[in-house]
Design an enzyme around this catalytic site. Structure first.
Site, short mmCIF file in Angstrom:
data_model
loop_
_atom_site.label_atom_id
_atom_site.label_comp_id
_atom_site.label_asym_id
_atom_site.label_seq_id
_atom_site.Cartn_x
_atom_site.Cartn_y
_atom_site.Cartn_z
N ASP A 64 21.25 1.18 -18.67
CA ASP A 64 22.37 0.83 -19.56
C ASP A 64 23.13 2.17 -19.68
OD1 ASP A 64 20.29 1.98 -21.03
OD2 ASP A 64 20.65 0.76 -22.66
N TYR A 66 24.70 5.54 -21.16
CA TYR A 66 24.17 6.67 -21.93
C TYR A 66 24.53 6.46 -23.38
CZ TYR A 66 24.33 9.79 -17.85
OH TYR A 66 23.95 10.00 -16.79
N PHE A 77 25.75 6.69 -14.88
CA PHE A 77 25.15 7.95 -14.55
C PHE A 77 26.20 9.00 -14.98
CE2 PHE A 77 22.35 5.13 -12.20
CZ PHE A 77 21.03 5.52 -12.98
N HIS A 186 13.64 5.62 -11.27
CA HIS A 186 14.93 6.06 -12.10
C HIS A 186 14.95 7.52 -12.09
CE1 HIS A 186 17.90 6.78 -15.55
NE2 HIS A 186 18.27 5.33 -15.18
#
Length: 223
Positions: A64, A66, A77, A186
């Site tokens: 999801d 930031y 990202f 991740h």
């Protein structure tokens, strides 16, 4: 929310008419009216705007957005210039350097990737400030599933880079044999050492594209 256009609009049009999406739209409008939500409403669909469906070569799927001020702008990202790269992005740059020898730029904006055909997508497209996964279960999962299915219907080689468990769970939607799936932990500092570092996603993606007659991605981000 800024409207989705072009081939993405054609592919996703059936979703806009479904009850879940109408409920999602109402919920999101309420969230933006009553809470601090990221990204800004007119940037929710930035990934679709910068990377048209017919141009997608690589999908980088995250979790999801930031959830701290000024960070999210609709690309997984990525952060806008002038915003300090978050720890997950710092680790992405570390792996990029280890994989291809590319030095990290002085910013965290990944639009250069998006404009070349790298769809920077999250499984959820909005988040409440300071609260990760706060918009889980309100309908975004169904919508991004539809986007992945639309991509899987495209008759050309596409690389799917799945980072983290929520992204990895989308693997079942990818059935086209003309796909390379690169799956790992991740890039978050909490999990990067459990398989993200050393996964070489950038070189593997380019090797697959080149082997299948596609132009590879220039992963070097300009200053």
């Amino acid at each position: 929310m800024a409207a989705i256009t072009g081939e993405w609009e054609k592919a996703l049009a059936p979703e806009f008419k479904k009850p879940y999406y109408r409920e999602l739209y109402t919920k999101i409008r309420q969230e933006y009216a009553t809470n601090v939500v990221y990204p800004p409403a007119d940037e929710i669909f930035t990934a679709f705007h910068l990377t048209p469906l017919e141009k997608v070569k690589v999908v980088i799927l995250g979790q999801d957005p930031y959830h701290e001020p000024g960070q999210a702008h609709g690309l997984s990202f990525s952060v806008k210039r002038g915003i300090e790269p978050p720890p997950s992005l710092v680790n992405i740059y570390k792996e990029l350097n280890a994989d291809l020898g590319i030095q990290a730029p002085g910013h965290g904006c990944l639009e250069h990737w998006a404009e070349q055909g790298v769809l920077m997508l999250n499984t959820l497209l909005t988040v409440r400030a300071h609260t990760a996964f706060s918009h889980k279960g309100i309908g975004w999962e169904q919508f991004t599933d539809a986007a992945i299915r639309a991509l899987d219907n495209e008759d050309r080689p596409i690389v799917f880079i799945l980072w983290g468990r929520p992204a990895g769970e989308k693997k079942v939607l990818i059935k086209n044999p003309r796909r390379l799936i690169i799956e790992s932990a991740h890039p978050s500092p909490l999990s990067a050492y459990r398989g993200f570092f050393g996964s070489k996603p950038f070189s593997r993606a380019n090797a697959y594209l080149t082997a299948n007659g596609e132009t590879p991605i220039d992963w070097e981000i300009k200053e």
